[in-house]
Design an enzyme around this catalytic site. Structure first.
Site, short mmCIF file in Angstrom:
data_model
loop_
_atom_site.label_atom_id
_atom_site.label_comp_id
_atom_site.label_asym_id
_atom_site.label_seq_id
_atom_site.Cartn_x
_atom_site.Cartn_y
_atom_site.Cartn_z
CB CYS A 289 38.39 61.76 39.57
SG CYS A 289 40.22 61.46 39.98
CB CYS B 196 41.16 63.44 37.63
SG CYS B 196 41.03 61.79 38.28
CG ASP B 197 38.18 66.06 36.42
OD1 ASP B 197 39.45 65.84 35.63
OD2 ASP B 197 37.15 65.31 36.49
P1 FAD Z 1 38.14 50.43 34.16
O1 FAD Z 1 38.81 51.82 33.53
O2 FAD Z 1 36.68 50.64 35.01
O3 FAD Z 1 37.90 49.24 32.97
C1 FAD Z 1 37.13 48.10 33.38
C2 FAD Z 1 37.04 47.05 32.02
O4 FAD Z 1 36.31 45.91 32.51
C3 FAD Z 1 36.33 47.73 30.78
O5 FAD Z 1 36.93 47.45 29.46
C4 FAD Z 1 34.63 47.42 31.40
O6 FAD Z 1 34.05 47.11 29.88
C5 FAD Z 1 35.40 45.78 31.70
N1 FAD Z 1 34.24 45.02 32.32
C6 FAD Z 1 33.40 45.41 33.60
N2 FAD Z 1 32.68 44.21 33.96
C7 FAD Z 1 33.08 43.39 32.87
C8 FAD Z 1 32.41 42.13 32.69
N3 FAD Z 1 31.47 41.45 33.65
N4 FAD Z 1 32.69 41.31 31.56
C9 FAD Z 1 33.99 41.84 30.79
N5 FAD Z 1 34.34 43.00 30.85
C10 FAD Z 1 34.02 43.75 32.02
N6 FAD Z 1 42.43 58.60 36.31
C11 FAD Z 1 43.41 59.39 36.34
O7 FAD Z 1 44.50 58.75 36.53
N7 FAD Z 1 43.52 60.38 35.74
C12 FAD Z 1 42.26 61.32 35.36
O8 FAD Z 1 42.24 62.02 34.63
C13 FAD Z 1 40.99 60.54 35.58
N8 FAD Z 1 39.86 60.91 35.13
C14 FAD Z 1 38.53 60.16 35.28
C15 FAD Z 1 37.30 60.81 34.95
C16 FAD Z 1 36.11 60.03 34.95
C17 FAD Z 1 35.04 60.64 34.41
C18 FAD Z 1 36.32 58.59 35.56
C19 FAD Z 1 35.28 58.03 35.64
C20 FAD Z 1 37.60 58.30 36.11
C21 FAD Z 1 38.68 58.95 36.01
N9 FAD Z 1 39.85 58.30 36.31
C22 FAD Z 1 41.08 59.08 36.22
C23 FAD Z 1 40.10 57.12 37.01
C24 FAD Z 1 40.40 56.23 35.92
O9 FAD Z 1 39.80 56.15 34.57
C25 FAD Z 1 40.25 54.58 36.51
O10 FAD Z 1 41.26 54.61 37.77
C26 FAD Z 1 40.97 53.53 35.54
O11 FAD Z 1 40.15 53.63 34.57
C27 FAD Z 1 40.80 52.26 36.33
O12 FAD Z 1 41.20 51.22 35.38
P2 FAD Z 1 40.75 49.69 35.33
O13 FAD Z 1 41.22 49.10 34.12
O14 FAD Z 1 40.93 49.21 36.77
O15 FAD Z 1 39.18 49.67 35.17
#
Ligand code: FAD
Length: 306
Positions: free
Chosen positions: A130, A133-134
């Site tokens: 990202c 982010c980084d």
């Molecule tokens: P996710 O965080 O992807 O959560 C998805 C959820 O759904 C999880 O609980 C998972 O277990 C669940 N799930 C998936 N499929 C199923 C299923 N079939 N049944 C039940 N549960 C399921 N963003 C920032 O703003 N700042 C940062 O510094 C930053 N750094 C990052 C660093 C890394 C290494 C990564 C990978 C991402 C980073 N991001 C950062 C991006 C940020 O993490 C995401 O935008 C954010 O987490 C998205 O949130 P979400 O709830 O949409 O999905």
């Protein structure tokens, strides 16, 4: 039966849960792993009002906040099917069925990985996904961007303003990004673009990345680049395989939502990285989780006769 059943426990799902519960709705949240991508993140410095935190710490705070409310938190369970006859039902891989009057899909996304030696070992230690982010962690250092599509070239342009130098490595013979982005990248003095380059290894010193190896497909020669960071930009895959044939998905497999977080099925909402929102960030996922919950509340007060 839940009024609102949320699938996914990342920032989007957590925000949706708090907003739904605060409306007095019977709320359930089912997640494979509470915290989602945030659990895999080290430093977070762009979540407003929290100057600096670590992923696991933010996850613990999200969980504590959700648990302040009457939310049925079901973790370590994976949803495998959304049924839309007679209300909604989420079928879990365990075989259980959860019934709900409305559903919020917040299953997030995952970055496509290179699958080369060193990538896992140095994830968060130089291997990053990202740039928003980084990027600042690599101020005045040399980095590579893997992938010459729009996200790769956008990342290179973004990073070139912060870091010393960016090398873009593209596997194909030509870049797949829009011409305007390629022109912009070529105009910047500190971006080098190498095509037909296949990254073969992330090289580290045991603690952090110090370079990478790639093979030049034109002549099969191996090369080494010394650098501090590698941004992998070869695709973000939405977790929607289990939803095919139900809600409308974009060409990339993202759930199409409107400004209320509504999907193509009335009563089914979506939030966060799993949707077609253009920017994938924690703060955006949290906002869209709130939107989806408020959208679900609006839907329920109009449709719920009980
Ligand atoms: P996710 O965080 O992807 O959560 C998805 C959820 O759904 C999880 O609980 C998972 O277990 C669940 N799930 C998936 N499929 C199923 C299923 N079939 N049944 C039940 N549960 C399921 N963003 C920032 O703003 N700042 C940062 O510094 C930053 N750094 C990052 C660093 C890394 C290494 C990564 C990978 C991402 C980073 N991001 C950062 C991006 C940020 O993490 C995401 O935008 C954010 O987490 C998205 O949130 P979400 O709830 O949409 O999905």
């Amino acid at each position: 039966q839940y009024d609102v059943l949320i699938v996914g426990g990342g920032p989007a799902g957590a925000a949706a849960a708090v907003y739904a519960a605060r409306k007095g709705l019977r709320t359930g949240l089912v997640a494979e792993r509470f915290g989602g991508q945030v659990s895999d993140t080290l430093g977070i410095e762009n979540f407003l009002s929290v100057k600096s935190t670590q992923g696991p710490q933010l996850v613990a705070q999200l969980e504590e906040h959700v648990k302040e409310y009457d939310v049925d938190l079901i973790t370590a369970q994976k949803a495998k099917q959304l049924n839309t006859e007679n209300g909604f039902a989420i079928e879990l891989e365990s075989g259980a069925q959860l019934q709900a009057k409305s559903v919020i899909l917040a299953t997030g996304a995952r970055w496509r990985e290179m699958n080369v030696p060193g990538e896992q070992q140095y994830r968060g230690k130089g291997v990053a996904y990202c740039p928003h982010c980084d990027g600042p962690l690599f101020k005045n250092k040399k980095v590579a961007v893997i992938g010459g599509g729009n996200s790769g070239i956008e990342a290179a342009i973004d990073l070139a303003n912060i870091v010393e130098h960016v090398t873009v490595l593209e596997f194909a013979q030509s870049l797949r990004a829009d011409a305007v982005l390629i022109k912009k990248a070529r105009s910047m003095g500190n971006i080098t673009i190498i095509t037909q380059a296949q990254t073969t290894e992330v090289v580290g010193d045991g603690n952090k990345v110090i370079g990478l190896n790639y093979r030049d497909h034109a002549n099969n020669e191996e090369h080494h680049l010394a650098l501090a960071g590698i941004f992998v930009q070869i695709g973000l895959l939405p977790n929607t395989d289990w939803l095919k044939g139900t809600v409308e998905l974009s060409q990339r497999g993202e759930i199409i939502t409107n400004s209320h977080g509504a999907t193509s099925i009335a009563g089914v909402f979506a939030a966060g990285d799993v949707t077609n929102t253009p920017y994938k960030q924690i703060i955006i996922a949290i906002g869209s989780g709130a939107t989806a919950s408020l959208g679900a509340f609006d839907y329920l007060i109009r449709h719920d006769q009980a």
